[in-house]
Design a protein around this motif. Structure first.
Motif, PDB file in Angstrom:
ATOM      1  N   LEU A 162       0.647  -1.146  -0.110  1.00 11.72           N
ATOM      2  CA  LEU A 162      -0.039  -0.005   0.072  1.00 11.72           C
ATOM      3  C   LEU A 162       0.822   1.297  -0.055  1.00 11.72           C
ATOM      4  N   PHE A 163       2.164   1.324   0.227  1.00  8.09           N
ATOM      5  CA  PHE A 163       3.060   2.258   0.281  1.00  8.09           C
ATOM      6  C   PHE A 163       3.808   2.686  -1.200  1.00  8.09           C
ATOM      7  N   ASP A 164       3.814   1.711  -2.208  1.00  2.90           N
ATOM      8  CA  ASP A 164       4.847   2.082  -3.074  1.00  2.90           C
ATOM      9  C   ASP A 164       4.081   2.568  -4.477  1.00  2.90           C
ATOM     10  N   ALA A 165       2.669   2.383  -4.608  1.00  7.05           N
ATOM     11  CA  ALA A 165       1.821   2.801  -5.627  1.00  7.05           C
ATOM     12  C   ALA A 165       0.457   3.063  -5.052  1.00  7.05           C
ATOM     13  N   ILE A 166      -0.380   3.752  -5.853  1.00  5.42           N
ATOM     14  CA  ILE A 166      -1.773   4.007  -5.377  1.00  5.42           C
ATOM     15  C   ILE A 166      -2.769   3.170  -6.525  1.00  5.42           C
ATOM     16  N   LEU A 167      -3.575   2.493  -6.112  1.00 11.69           N
ATOM     17  CA  LEU A 167      -4.667   1.722  -6.822  1.00 11.69           C
ATOM     18  C   LEU A 167      -6.088   2.291  -6.217  1.00 11.69           C
ATOM     19  N   ILE A 168      -6.621   3.057  -6.873  1.00 13.93           N
ATOM     20  CA  ILE A 168      -7.811   3.983  -6.281  1.00 13.93           C
ATOM     21  C   ILE A 168      -9.126   3.023  -6.791  1.00 13.93           C
ATOM     22  N   LYS A 169      -9.565   2.119  -5.801  1.00 13.35           N
ATOM     23  CA  LYS A 169     -10.509   1.212  -6.107  1.00 13.35           C
ATOM     24  C   LYS A 169     -12.199   1.805  -5.612  1.00 13.35           C
ATOM     25  N   GLU A 170     -13.032   1.203  -6.056  1.00 15.52           N
ATOM     26  CA  GLU A 170     -14.667   1.566  -6.040  1.00 15.52           C
ATOM     27  C   GLU A 170     -14.740   2.218  -4.660  1.00 15.52           C
ATOM     28  N   ASN A 171     -14.316   1.621  -3.390  1.00 14.53           N
ATOM     29  CA  ASN A 171     -14.452   2.254  -2.162  1.00 14.53           C
ATOM     30  C   ASN A 171     -13.716   3.578  -1.787  1.00 14.53           C
ATOM     31  N   ARG A 185      -6.539  13.887  -4.846  1.00  9.91           N
ATOM     32  CA  ARG A 185      -6.033  13.649  -3.664  1.00  9.91           C
ATOM     33  C   ARG A 185      -4.621  12.958  -3.587  1.00  9.91           C
ATOM     34  N   ALA A 186      -5.028  11.664  -4.549  1.00  8.06           N
ATOM     35  CA  ALA A 186      -3.525  10.874  -4.562  1.00  8.06           C
ATOM     36  C   ALA A 186      -2.383  11.675  -5.004  1.00  8.06           C
ATOM     37  N   ARG A 187      -2.488  12.504  -5.969  1.00  8.09           N
ATOM     38  CA  ARG A 187      -1.496  13.407  -6.409  1.00  8.09           C
ATOM     39  C   ARG A 187      -0.868  14.401  -5.232  1.00  8.09           C
ATOM     40  N   ASP A 188      -1.888  14.942  -4.488  1.00  7.14           N
ATOM     41  CA  ASP A 188      -1.437  15.838  -3.445  1.00  7.14           C
ATOM     42  C   ASP A 188      -0.586  14.956  -2.196  1.00  7.14           C
ATOM     43  N   SER A 189      -1.152  13.735  -2.043  1.00  9.61           N
ATOM     44  CA  SER A 189      -0.761  13.218  -0.674  1.00  9.61           C
ATOM     45  C   SER A 189       0.445  12.272  -1.231  1.00  9.61           C
ATOM     46  N   ALA A 190       0.761  11.768  -2.518  1.00  7.23           N
ATOM     47  CA  ALA A 190       1.969  10.906  -2.726  1.00  7.23           C
ATOM     48  C   ALA A 190       2.605  11.490  -4.246  1.00  7.23           C
ATOM     49  N   ALA A 191       2.951  12.688  -4.342  1.00  7.00           N
ATOM     50  CA  ALA A 191       3.511  12.974  -5.342  1.00  7.00           C
ATOM     51  C   ALA A 191       4.652  12.244  -5.906  1.00  7.00           C
ATOM     52  N   GLY A 192       4.634  11.860  -7.234  1.00  6.37           N
ATOM     53  CA  GLY A 192       5.460  11.094  -8.013  1.00  6.37           C
ATOM     54  C   GLY A 192       5.267   9.694  -8.062  1.00  6.37           C
ATOM     55  N   GLN A 193       4.251   9.047  -7.271  1.00 11.60           N
ATOM     56  CA  GLN A 193       3.851   7.792  -7.220  1.00 11.60           C
ATOM     57  C   GLN A 193       2.983   7.388  -8.307  1.00 11.60           C
ATOM     58  N   PHE A 194       2.916   6.258  -8.819  1.00  5.48           N
ATOM     59  CA  PHE A 194       2.047   5.757 -10.043  1.00  5.48           C
ATOM     60  C   PHE A 194       0.670   5.733  -9.444  1.00  5.48           C
ATOM     61  N   VAL A 195      -0.236   6.281  -9.931  1.00 10.36           N
ATOM     62  CA  VAL A 195      -1.741   6.316  -9.428  1.00 10.36           C
ATOM     63  C   VAL A 195      -2.597   5.610 -10.808  1.00 10.36           C
ATOM     64  N   GLN A 196      -3.245   4.481 -10.092  1.00  5.96           N
ATOM     65  CA  GLN A 196      -4.168   3.813 -10.996  1.00  5.96           C
ATOM     66  C   GLN A 196      -5.270   3.823 -10.590  1.00  5.96           C
ATOM     67  N   VAL A 197      -6.511   3.733 -11.720  1.00  5.96           N
ATOM     68  CA  VAL A 197      -7.804   3.638 -11.188  1.00  5.96           C
ATOM     69  C   VAL A 197      -8.476   2.405 -11.648  1.00  5.96           C
ATOM     70  N   GLU A 198      -9.154   1.746 -10.795  1.00  7.06           N
ATOM     71  CA  GLU A 198     -10.008   0.627 -11.033  1.00  7.06           C
ATOM     72  C   GLU A 198     -11.378   1.169 -11.793  1.00  7.06           C
ATOM     73  N   ILE A 199     -11.682   0.579 -12.741  1.00  8.03           N
ATOM     74  CA  ILE A 199     -12.879   1.131 -13.594  1.00  8.03           C
ATOM     75  C   ILE A 199     -13.771  -0.296 -13.902  1.00  8.03           C
ATOM     76  N   GLU A 200     -15.159  -0.016 -13.965  1.00  3.88           N
ATOM     77  CA  GLU A 200     -15.900  -1.079 -14.303  1.00  3.88           C
ATOM     78  C   GLU A 200     -16.829  -1.013 -15.628  1.00  3.88           C
ATOM     79  N   THR A 201     -16.675   0.434 -15.996  1.00  2.65           N
ATOM     80  CA  THR A 201     -17.638   0.888 -17.120  1.00  2.65           C
ATOM     81  C   THR A 201     -16.683   1.742 -18.035  1.00  2.65           C
ATOM     82  N   LEU A 202     -17.147   1.787 -19.202  1.00  3.62           N
ATOM     83  CA  LEU A 202     -16.304   2.938 -20.308  1.00  3.62           C
ATOM     84  C   LEU A 202     -16.730   4.268 -19.528  1.00  3.62           C
ATOM     85  N   GLU A 203     -17.738   4.648 -19.120  1.00  3.12           N
ATOM     86  CA  GLU A 203     -17.971   6.007 -18.588  1.00  3.12           C
ATOM     87  C   GLU A 203     -16.951   6.394 -17.506  1.00  3.12           C
TER      88      GLU A 203
END
Length: 289
Positions: A162-171, A185-203
């Motif tokens: 949980l410390f070396d990259a960010i995966l933003i999930k549904e919750n 918020r991920a950019r503000d709290s962990a500048a420079g870390q890889f930020v990924q978003v889990e998505i379930e729809t094309l929207e």
């Protein structure tokens, strides 16, 4: 396929010592039945085709008991091994060999099983540009060892924790209020870390791309929807001249992994590599001098 990175984790000794303590407790009552001066030789045989992994853990299991134990490896981690072949030969004090046998084999069978499963997936996507990667769904206390085994099988590693990259999930999205807010918020709290978003729809994919994430995790999408998602992400890449890592996950098996890879995703994450375990069958046969 990129060259396998078989860099060893730095916690091998700690992991081995915990495993030995779990098995030995306050003393090996069985080994005590044997003359402490007796020397023995042994060989370890694999009983099925596999990818070898776990030699350093195996070796340290014996060395932690007695430094006099000598092991000659006939195959190396990451190599294919054939059924009924000898993978190593051992010599040393018989008490150490008896006490360390189960712990050493446990590491070898578990990690070779992970490597072999990974190899099967890697083979299915050969010829594509898709990487097979692991997840955080590992056995507690054995994450670094299992990640090493994935690499032995030709796979790649996702974030360690949980410390070396960010995966933003549904919750996380629900708690933040929106994908855009969560990414900001991920950019503000962990500048420079890889930020990924889990998505379930094309929207949701469109929202994640517009939010400026580094990668998207396409969860449980049908292959035709995955193909559309890849096209959307590629268009975003060209428009803004920035890279987006496209990852697929969810209900992936050996039957459908090639179909998913053919959609053009960059990587496929499979929790089953490290949680749906099938140990490789090894046996150790000993004889006294």
């Amino acid at each position: 396929m990129p060259e396998k990175d078989l860099t060893l984790p730095d916690d091998i000794q700690d992991v081995v010592e915990r495993a030995l303590a779990e098995d030995i407790g306050d003393g090996d009552r069985n080994a005590a039945l044997v003359d402490e001066t007796l020397q023995a030789s042994a060989r370890v045989v694999v009983r099925e085709n596999a990818i070898l992994s776990g030699a350093p853990w195996f070796e340290r299991s014996f060395k932690a008991l007695d430094e006099r134990v000598q092991i000659e490896w006939l195959s190396n981690d990451g190599e294919r091994i054939r059924s009924n072949t000898t993978v190593c030969e051992i010599r040393g004090p018989v008490r150490a060999l008896l006490t360390g046998e189960r712990t050493a084999l446990n590491f070898l069978q578990l990690l070779s099983g992970v490597a072999t499963s990974t190899f099967e997936f890697v083979e299915r996507v050969k010829g594509t540009n898709t990487q097979i990667i692991d997840t955080r769904k590992t056995l507690p206390g054995l994450r670094s060892a299992q990640r090493y085994a994935v690499r032995c099988g030709g796979g790649m590693n996702h974030r360690f924790g949980l410390f070396d990259a960010i995966l933003i999930k549904e919750n996380h999205i629900m708690a933040a209020g929106s994908i855009e807010t969560a990414v900001s918020r991920a950019r503000d709290s962990a500048a420079g870390q890889f930020v990924q978003v889990e998505i379930e729809t094309l929207e949701e994919l469109e929202q994640a791309l517009e939010a400026g994430c580094d990668g998207v995790l396409l969860d449980n999408l049908a292959s035709h929807v995955l193909a559309r998602a890849v096209n959307m992400a590629d268009a975003h890449r060209r428009r803004f001249r920035r890279d987006i890592v496209i990852e697929a996950s969810g209900d992936i098996n050996l039957r459908n992994v090639r179909e998913i890879a053919d959609t053009g995703v960059d990587r496929i994450s499979i929790g089953g590599l490290t949680k749906h375990l099938r140990a490789t069958d090894f046996s150790m046969r000993m004889h006294t001098d």
